[in-house]
Design a protein around this motif. Sequence first.
Motif, PDB file in Angstrom:
ATOM      1  N   VAL A  62       0.448  14.117  -7.208  1.00  0.00           N
ATOM      2  CA  VAL A  62       0.190  15.077  -8.291  1.00  0.00           C
ATOM      3  C   VAL A  62      -1.177  14.787  -8.919  1.00  0.00           C
ATOM      4  N   ARG A  63      -1.411  13.521  -9.209  1.00  0.00           N
ATOM      5  CA  ARG A  63      -2.680  13.125  -9.846  1.00  0.00           C
ATOM      6  C   ARG A  63      -3.873  13.412  -8.914  1.00  0.00           C
ATOM      7  N   ASP A  64      -3.738  13.054  -7.630  1.00  0.00           N
ATOM      8  CA  ASP A  64      -4.818  13.315  -6.665  1.00  0.00           C
ATOM      9  C   ASP A  64      -5.145  14.801  -6.624  1.00  0.00           C
ATOM     10  N   HIS A  65      -4.081  15.599  -6.543  1.00  0.00           N
ATOM     11  CA  HIS A  65      -4.253  17.051  -6.470  1.00  0.00           C
ATOM     12  C   HIS A  65      -4.992  17.578  -7.696  1.00  0.00           C
ATOM     13  N   GLU A  66      -4.580  17.107  -8.879  1.00  0.00           N
ATOM     14  CA  GLU A  66      -5.181  17.625 -10.112  1.00  0.00           C
ATOM     15  C   GLU A  66      -6.620  17.151 -10.288  1.00  0.00           C
ATOM     16  N   MET A  67      -6.914  15.935  -9.832  1.00  0.00           N
ATOM     17  CA  MET A  67      -8.307  15.467  -9.911  1.00  0.00           C
ATOM     18  C   MET A  67      -9.194  16.346  -9.023  1.00  0.00           C
ATOM     19  N   ARG A  68      -8.677  16.624  -7.801  1.00  0.00           N
ATOM     20  CA  ARG A  68      -9.462  17.438  -6.865  1.00  0.00           C
ATOM     21  C   ARG A  68      -9.668  18.851  -7.419  1.00  0.00           C
ATOM     22  N   LEU A  69      -8.597  19.425  -7.965  1.00  0.00           N
ATOM     23  CA  LEU A  69      -8.681  20.796  -8.462  1.00  0.00           C
ATOM     24  C   LEU A  69      -9.563  20.879  -9.718  1.00  0.00           C
ATOM     25  N   MET A  91       0.846  -1.205   0.000  1.00  0.00           N
ATOM     26  CA  MET A  91       0.000   0.000   0.000  1.00  0.00           C
ATOM     27  C   MET A  91       0.878   1.250   0.000  1.00  0.00           C
ATOM     28  N   THR A  92       0.507   2.209  -0.829  1.00  0.00           N
ATOM     29  CA  THR A  92       1.279   3.453  -0.854  1.00  0.00           C
ATOM     30  C   THR A  92       0.493   4.554  -0.145  1.00  0.00           C
ATOM     31  N   ILE A  93       1.219   5.345   0.596  1.00  0.00           N
ATOM     32  CA  ILE A  93       0.580   6.473   1.271  1.00  0.00           C
ATOM     33  C   ILE A  93       0.931   7.740   0.488  1.00  0.00           C
ATOM     34  N   THR A  94      -0.108   8.454   0.109  1.00  0.00           N
ATOM     35  CA  THR A  94       0.101   9.657  -0.678  1.00  0.00           C
ATOM     36  C   THR A  94       0.021  10.883   0.211  1.00  0.00           C
ATOM     37  N   THR A  95       1.087  11.663   0.238  1.00  0.00           N
ATOM     38  CA  THR A  95       1.055  12.916   0.992  1.00  0.00           C
ATOM     39  C   THR A  95       0.497  14.006   0.085  1.00  0.00           C
ATOM     40  N   PRO A  96      -0.587  14.664   0.506  1.00  0.00           N
ATOM     41  CA  PRO A  96      -1.167  15.701  -0.359  1.00  0.00           C
ATOM     42  C   PRO A  96      -0.141  16.800  -0.651  1.00  0.00           C
ATOM     43  N   LEU A  97      -0.269  17.403  -1.821  1.00  0.00           N
ATOM     44  CA  LEU A  97       0.666  18.465  -2.193  1.00  0.00           C
ATOM     45  C   LEU A  97       0.460  19.692  -1.314  1.00  0.00           C
ATOM     46  N   GLY A 124      16.317  15.944 -16.293  1.00  0.00           N
ATOM     47  CA  GLY A 124      16.543  15.033 -15.159  1.00  0.00           C
ATOM     48  C   GLY A 124      16.138  15.676 -13.841  1.00  0.00           C
ATOM     49  N   ALA A 125      16.470  16.946 -13.682  1.00  0.00           N
ATOM     50  CA  ALA A 125      16.118  17.649 -12.447  1.00  0.00           C
ATOM     51  C   ALA A 125      14.601  17.809 -12.314  1.00  0.00           C
ATOM     52  N   ALA A 126      13.930  17.982 -13.459  1.00  0.00           N
ATOM     53  CA  ALA A 126      12.465  18.105 -13.445  1.00  0.00           C
ATOM     54  C   ALA A 126      11.835  16.792 -12.978  1.00  0.00           C
ATOM     55  N   VAL A 127      12.395  15.692 -13.480  1.00  0.00           N
ATOM     56  CA  VAL A 127      11.916  14.371 -13.070  1.00  0.00           C
ATOM     57  C   VAL A 127      12.127  14.184 -11.563  1.00  0.00           C
ATOM     58  N   ASP A 128      13.302  14.612 -11.072  1.00  0.00           N
ATOM     59  CA  ASP A 128      13.575  14.542  -9.625  1.00  0.00           C
ATOM     60  C   ASP A 128      12.525  15.326  -8.840  1.00  0.00           C
ATOM     61  N   TYR A 129      12.223  16.520  -9.343  1.00  0.00           N
ATOM     62  CA  TYR A 129      11.272  17.388  -8.646  1.00  0.00           C
ATOM     63  C   TYR A 129       9.893  16.719  -8.552  1.00  0.00           C
ATOM     64  N   LEU A 130       9.430  16.178  -9.694  1.00  0.00           N
ATOM     65  CA  LEU A 130       8.105  15.547  -9.717  1.00  0.00           C
ATOM     66  C   LEU A 130       8.086  14.289  -8.849  1.00  0.00           C
ATOM     67  N   GLN A 131       9.195  13.553  -8.862  1.00  0.00           N
ATOM     68  CA  GLN A 131       9.252  12.329  -8.064  1.00  0.00           C
ATOM     69  C   GLN A 131       9.238  12.656  -6.574  1.00  0.00           C
ATOM     70  N   CYS A 132       9.838  13.775  -6.257  1.00  0.00           N
ATOM     71  CA  CYS A 132       9.866  14.225  -4.870  1.00  0.00           C
ATOM     72  C   CYS A 132       8.446  14.558  -4.394  1.00  0.00           C
ATOM     73  N   LEU A 133       7.653  15.164  -5.286  1.00  0.00           N
ATOM     74  CA  LEU A 133       6.257  15.456  -4.935  1.00  0.00           C
ATOM     75  C   LEU A 133       5.455  14.155  -4.884  1.00  0.00           C
ATOM     76  N   GLY A 134       5.816  13.227  -5.764  1.00  0.00           N
ATOM     77  CA  GLY A 134       5.085  11.954  -5.856  1.00  0.00           C
ATOM     78  C   GLY A 134       4.008  12.054  -6.922  1.00  0.00           C
ATOM     79  N   MET A 135       4.099  11.226  -7.950  1.00  0.00           N
ATOM     80  CA  MET A 135       3.143  11.341  -9.059  1.00  0.00           C
ATOM     81  C   MET A 135       1.722  10.980  -8.649  1.00  0.00           C
ATOM     82  N   ASP A 136       1.581  10.132  -7.624  1.00  0.00           N
ATOM     83  CA  ASP A 136       0.218   9.828  -7.168  1.00  0.00           C
ATOM     84  C   ASP A 136      -0.395  11.059  -6.494  1.00  0.00           C
TER      85      ASP A 136
END
Lengths: 160, 414
Positions: free
Chosen positions: B304-311, B1-7, B290-302
């Motif tokens: 990111v998706r949760d945030h965008e669905m809500r918004l 199970m993955t725990i998603t931290t909200p953005l 590469g740095a952009a990928v690091d940034y997004l991975q740090c936020l967590g793509m799950d």
Amino acid sequence: MAGLEDLYREIILDHYRSPRNRGELPTPPAHKTEGFNPLCGDEVVVYLDVDPATDTVRDIKIAGQGCSISQASTSMMSGAVKGKTVDEARRLIRAFKALMSIHESKLEGEGDGADLAADLEGVRLGDLEALQGVVKFPVRIKCATLAWNTLQQGLDEIAE
Amino acid sequence: MTITTPLDVERIKRDFAILSRDLDGKRLVFLDSAASSQKPESVLAAMDDMYRRHYANVHRGVYRIAEEATAAFEGARAKVARFVGAKSSAEIVFVRNATEAINLVAYSWARANLHAGDAIVLTHMEHHANVVPWQMLAAERDIEIRWIPLTPDYMLDLTKLDETLEGARLLSVSAMSNVLGTINPVRQMVDAAHAHDALALIDACQFVPHVRTDVTEWDADFVAFSAHKMCGPSGIGALWARRELLEAMPPFLGGGEMIRDVRLDGFTTNDVPWKFEAGTPPIVDAVGFGAAVDYLQCLGMDAVRDHEMRLTRYALDALTESFPDTLRIYGPRDVSVRGGAVSFLFDGIHAHDISQVLDEHGVCVRAGHHCAKPLMRQLGVPATSRASFYVYNDEADVDALVAALAMAEQFFAH
């Protein structure tokens, strides 16, 4: 900074809401020319009926769709050239483009202030001057000139 | 199970310097990330550091900074490969953008494999980048293009998918529409293509920045995406392709780097992926990617998706409630099958005019045909306005959009 009132003058909004000379003309004898603005998808269709005997724009109708600036400019253009000779219409095109594209022609080294003054001299733009505010919104110049480029293309095609 | 931290959007906003710009007393409300996203400080810093401390051409020099540059460049490729679930870095070809990735496939794979009478399947919701390269090929080779239409609720109509794929050699489809926001059932479509011995190219330019992507899970053959829509610099993107396909394909551009040997009577090609990377590559842009990928991975793509669905849900509701009779939304209402690009039109007000008034209020939205004119024709509209959301947008941005739209409506009503 230029305000919205500079761009959307009341007379422009009036032409947008109630465009003049809207419709179609049977082709032939009329000539149909379509113009597109690839940036925003605006479309202008100009039907020109030029009397070959007098070289006069006997009738003009316009169709198409687009933003307020392109549609108002088209409406104003139709009123301005109807009944004029082809030469007069061409002078109007030059004068209107001069009004719109001072910067463009300077960049391209095509002309200077003197040419502009010459293009505008003796031409009564009337309502069309309301579109002068567009110059302060460079992205929208193409919207305003679409109808005129289409008219020019139509006149060129008829002359061929 | 993955725990998603909200953005934590308030904190994220501070990573993007441009978002604190003051536009004549108004806050910049950037709602055009589907066209191109803004860049965080970490990406700018990585690129700056690369130029200031490690810059040299890659794969050439034996001196220390050349080694460092090569390691950074290839390290970026590995990060991008992992980010999309590639089995190997060799499957990531750096290109200018997704458009070039699709063109690479059209020029290399398709021109080597497709002949007169062959068919390619596209859909009505494709970006010009996934239409014109195939039309160019079709005109040259007498190849048939077939189209998958839309349903009335802005999804792909897949009822005749098998029929359409019959005898086709390639299915090329967007994973997420840049106009409608629609997310397409990629795996299902790839499976259908393979069942008909066709290959599948996925235009994932709108998808990769917003949704966790696994090209292996998709089982696709080619996947195209751009860095600039995912917090990275413009001028670089990637083509992912199955290794054996890349190895079998002829090279695209010729020059340095893409060769193993050159003699007076010919050349042999380098290994993949360098076989497709002629000339000095965009070295620093790759590091930024590469740095952009690091940034997004740090936020967590799950997250990111949760945030965008809500918004997106918030935006769809706000637009519908605020303009129940005058505004029409073009795209699915169910946020589980759509991304954060929201296209709309007001009755009697052209998208261009809306965008102009919004600009007065610091709100940036796109107006136009969004490089999808065939889709616009299907929808029967000349243009739409499009607001699109990303990690740095929040409810306050949507509220600013709605308030500015109300003023635009009022402006054109009087």
